[in-house]
Write a protein that holds these residues in place. Structure first.
Motif, PDB file in Angstrom:
ATOM      1  N   VAL A  99      35.738  43.317  29.785  1.00  0.00           N
ATOM      2  CA  VAL A  99      35.340  44.626  29.278  1.00  0.00           C
ATOM      3  C   VAL A  99      34.078  44.532  27.798  1.00  0.00           C
ATOM      4  O   VAL A  99      33.896  45.704  28.287  1.00  0.00           O
ATOM      5  CB  VAL A  99      36.796  44.958  29.383  1.00  0.00           C
ATOM      6  N   TYR A 100      34.356  44.347  26.951  1.00  0.00           N
ATOM      7  CA  TYR A 100      32.782  44.637  26.450  1.00  0.00           C
ATOM      8  C   TYR A 100      31.712  45.064  26.908  1.00  0.00           C
ATOM      9  O   TYR A 100      31.077  45.053  26.274  1.00  0.00           O
ATOM     10  CB  TYR A 100      33.082  43.220  25.125  1.00  0.00           C
ATOM     11  N   ALA A 101      31.093  43.532  27.769  1.00  0.00           N
ATOM     12  CA  ALA A 101      30.330  42.466  27.756  1.00  0.00           C
ATOM     13  C   ALA A 101      29.790  44.783  29.282  1.00  0.00           C
ATOM     14  O   ALA A 101      28.505  44.591  28.713  1.00  0.00           O
ATOM     15  CB  ALA A 101      30.141  42.343  29.321  1.00  0.00           C
ATOM     16  N   HIS A 102      31.050  44.684  29.970  1.00  0.00           N
ATOM     17  CA  HIS A 102      30.473  46.410  31.079  1.00  0.00           C
ATOM     18  C   HIS A 102      30.847  47.485  29.650  1.00  0.00           C
ATOM     19  O   HIS A 102      29.210  48.207  30.116  1.00  0.00           O
ATOM     20  CB  HIS A 102      31.509  46.127  31.561  1.00  0.00           C
ATOM     21  N   TYR A 103      30.802  47.031  28.970  1.00  0.00           N
ATOM     22  CA  TYR A 103      31.138  48.714  27.781  1.00  0.00           C
ATOM     23  C   TYR A 103      30.215  48.811  27.144  1.00  0.00           C
ATOM     24  O   TYR A 103      28.505  50.115  27.292  1.00  0.00           O
ATOM     25  CB  TYR A 103      31.897  48.176  26.898  1.00  0.00           C
ATOM     26  N   ASN A 104      29.262  47.958  26.898  1.00  0.00           N
ATOM     27  CA  ASN A 104      28.169  47.201  25.813  1.00  0.00           C
ATOM     28  C   ASN A 104      26.639  47.604  27.299  1.00  0.00           C
ATOM     29  O   ASN A 104      25.804  48.663  26.350  1.00  0.00           O
ATOM     30  CB  ASN A 104      28.064  45.721  25.328  1.00  0.00           C
TER      31      ASN A 104
END
Length: 203
Positions: free
Chosen positions: A156-161
């Motif tokens: 999720v962090y990568a998608h948000y970034n």
């Protein structure tokens, strides 16, 4: 509208280590400039490592000013890696040290040494994303972020970034699409409040 970003950081021992995700925060000013503001990253933190840079009596190599205990730790890490080239824990610590010492080339070298042994280390890839972000190289930050997603499609962090990078360069529709997909697919994700705030700021 101007977006201001700053990566999350936490303190570990004698150095400040970048969290394994960029987690770009938005703050709004009265400007239509969509370029990232890195002023917060240029401010020197008040920890042992960075205080040593301000001490005119402690000089290390390459013009670095280091307190004795910091220099000793640096030498200890290097010696440990020379003794055991497979010690990725020490490589990580040394890479983080160089990152926070504003020596990105050295940091990247040790991060890549870890990836040579395990190219699927997404925690290391997240730190490399941070490194490129601090260098204002959003193209490479995007490339590495996509690499993380190819390894772990549920990061999720990568998608948000990725959405945050799009928002930074003015691609608001792409950013909005990514963030809405995160909320729909992962309704209880730990970034849901941050995503909601970010969506409000790109309306």
């Amino acid at each position: 509208m101007k977006f201001k970003f700053s990566p999350l950081v936490f303190y570990s021992g004698f150095i400040m280590v970048a969290v394994a995700a960029l987690i770009i925060y938005f703050s709004v000013s009265g400007s239509n400039n969509a370029n990232p503001d890195h002023s917060t990253m240029n401010q020197m933190p008040d920890d042992d490592l960075h205080r040593s840079f301000k001490n005119p009596d402690m000089h290390g190599k390459d013009g670095m000013k280091l307190l004795p205990d910091v220099m000793a730790k640096l030498n200890e890490l290097k010696a440990g890696i020379e003794k055991n080239p497979n010690d990725t824990l020490k490589m990580r610590e040394l890479a983080d040290f160089y990152f926070q010492s504003h020596k990105p080339d050295e940091a990247l070298m040790y991060y890549n040494m870890i990836l040579d042994k395990n190219p699927k280390r997404t925690d290391i890839l997240h730190n490399i994303t941070n490194l490129y972000y601090v260098q204002k190289d959003l193209e490479k930050a995007e490339q590495v972020t996509r690499q993380i997603i190819s390894i772990d499609k549920d990061d999720v962090y990568a998608h948000y970034n990725l959405g945050a990078i799009f928002a930074t360069v003015g691609k608001k529709d792409e950013a909005r699409k990514i963030w809405l997909e995160i909320l729909n697919k992962y309704p209880n994700n730990p970034l849901k409040n941050l995503i909601s705030e970010s969506l409000n700021q790109i309306k």
